[in-house]
Scaffold this active site. Structure first.
Site, PDB file in Angstrom:
ATOM      1  N   ASP A  39      -7.903  43.916   0.691  1.00 39.12           N
ATOM      2  CA  ASP A  39      -7.015  42.754   0.662  1.00 39.12           C
ATOM      3  C   ASP A  39      -6.017  42.933  -0.464  1.00 39.12           C
ATOM      4  OD1 ASP A  39      -6.019  39.865   0.476  1.00 39.12           O
ATOM      5  OD2 ASP A  39      -7.544  39.666   2.033  1.00 39.12           O
ATOM      6  N   ASP A  77      -2.304  46.912  -0.576  1.00 36.04           N
ATOM      7  CA  ASP A  77      -1.257  46.263   0.204  1.00 36.04           C
ATOM      8  C   ASP A  77      -1.077  47.054   1.492  1.00 36.04           C
ATOM      9  OD1 ASP A  77       1.115  45.174   1.219  1.00 36.04           O
ATOM     10  OD2 ASP A  77       2.038  44.981  -0.768  1.00 36.04           O
ATOM     11  N   VAL A  78      -1.231  46.402   2.654  1.00 33.44           N
ATOM     12  CA  VAL A  78      -1.091  47.135   3.914  1.00 33.44           C
ATOM     13  C   VAL A  78       0.329  47.659   4.109  1.00 33.44           C
ATOM     14  CG1 VAL A  78      -2.990  45.949   5.078  1.00 33.44           C
ATOM     15  CG2 VAL A  78      -0.673  45.001   5.226  1.00 33.44           C
ATOM     16  N   SER A 153      -1.930  37.332  18.044  1.00 31.77           N
ATOM     17  CA  SER A 153      -1.875  35.877  18.047  1.00 31.77           C
ATOM     18  C   SER A 153      -1.504  35.433  19.448  1.00 31.77           C
ATOM     19  CB  SER A 153      -0.799  35.404  17.051  1.00 31.77           C
ATOM     20  OG  SER A 153      -0.469  34.040  17.232  1.00 31.77           O
ATOM     21  N   TYR A 170       7.366  36.174  12.740  1.00 33.25           N
ATOM     22  CA  TYR A 170       5.938  36.133  13.059  1.00 33.25           C
ATOM     23  C   TYR A 170       5.725  36.428  14.546  1.00 33.25           C
ATOM     24  CZ  TYR A 170       1.127  34.411  13.281  1.00 33.25           C
ATOM     25  OH  TYR A 170      -0.229  34.304  13.470  1.00 33.25           O
ATOM     26  N   ASP A 204      -8.878  27.640  11.892  1.00 30.62           N
ATOM     27  CA  ASP A 204      -9.046  26.881  10.649  1.00 30.62           C
ATOM     28  C   ASP A 204      -9.306  27.831   9.487  1.00 30.62           C
ATOM     29  OD1 ASP A 204      -9.398  24.979   8.721  1.00 30.62           O
ATOM     30  OD2 ASP A 204     -11.286  24.189   9.510  1.00 30.62           O
TER      31      ASP A 204
END
Length: 274
Positions: A39, A77-78, A153, A170, A204
């Site tokens: 992460d 960091d990706v 997504s 996005y 969530d």
């Protein structure tokens, strides 16, 4: 079915400090896999809600260790392919192999301007590409096949969201992940490496459940005259992170051993409804 269907496997999970990434790491560990967790654990200026912290990643480590599995965690960091490769290699050096990749790391700057567009493309699309590229030489070199899951997504299948540059970025990035998946699925099939995407509706997690994102969703709803919830078909506003982790666990298991190149909605029916 074995209680530990992933025993002897090693899984690489990005964005593992909290939210879906933590749930995925924990579920895979519960199923017997050792974990390489990565992460950023720092803030990106265009993201208007708090990102994960080193303390969050430490909490993931503790939860995985409580399952009895091993974990190697690194800050990386990706967007930085060299740093990502180094973090992954540290995990492989310690745990011995790599069988599963979950490219989960992502941001949702939404209402941000040009910086939001650039950052969300860099993290949510280029970061996924970097994750898979870092893993390919190791997995191919082992010769044992494997499974790669790219977290997209519902916005990777339908044109939801607002007209702000961060939101457009996005949706564009999440659609781009589908293209990457389909190309990688063909490219890696001769090596028995499966590649699929998962497409959640709202979940969530801290990325959704924060003051900024809630206000942005309200703004989009007012501008488009749609409900303020996610617009799911089933009577649920948001899913739990564990719902996505369950889908990941199935896709990477032998139960899905011949499934590749698939876009799997875990979306309470939002894609079908739209």
């Amino acid at each position: 079915m074995s209680a530990t269907p992933l025993a002897g496997k090693v899984a690489f999970v990005t964005g593992a400090a909290r939210g879906q990434g933590r749930a995925e790491a924990l579920r895979l560990a519960t199923d017997g896999a050792d974990i390489i967790a990565v992460d950023l654990c720092a803030q990106i200026d265009s993201v208007p809600y708090p990102l994960a912290t080193p303390e969050d990643l430490a909490a993931t480590v503790k939860l995985v260790e409580e399952t009895g599995r091993r974990i190697v965690a690194r800050h990386a960091d990706v967007r930085d392919e060299d740093a990502l490769r180094a973090a992954l290699q540290a995990g492989v050096d310690s745990l011995g192999r790599l069988d599963i990749v979950v490219a989960n790391a992502g941001i949702a700057p939404m209402q941000s301007g040009p910086d939001g567009w650039r950052d969300v493309i860099d993290v949510n699309l280029t970061g996924v590409h970097n994750t898979v590229e870092a893993a390919i030489p190791i997995m191919v070199g082992q010769g044992d096949g494997g499974s790669i899951v790219l977290i997209s997504s519902a916005a990777g299948l339908i044109g939801i969201g607002g007209g702000d540059r961060g939101s457009l970025g996005y949706t564009a990035a999440k659609h781009g992940v589908v293209g990457l998946m389909r190309a990688y699925a063909n490219h890696l099939a001769p090596h028995s490496i499966r590649v699929n995407t998962i497409h959640p509706t709202g979940v969530d997690t801290p990325m959704i459940n924060n003051e900024f994102t809630r206000s942005w969703l309200k703004k989009v709803a007012e501008e488009s005259d749609t409900p303020t919830d996610m617009g799911n078909a089933l009577p649920v506003q948001v899913l739990a992170a564990e719902d996505i982790a369950n889908a990941v666990a199935w896709l990477v298991s032998d139960q899905a051993r011949y499934i590749t190149g698939v876009t799997l909605p875990v979306d309470a029916g939002i894609v079908n409804k739209r």
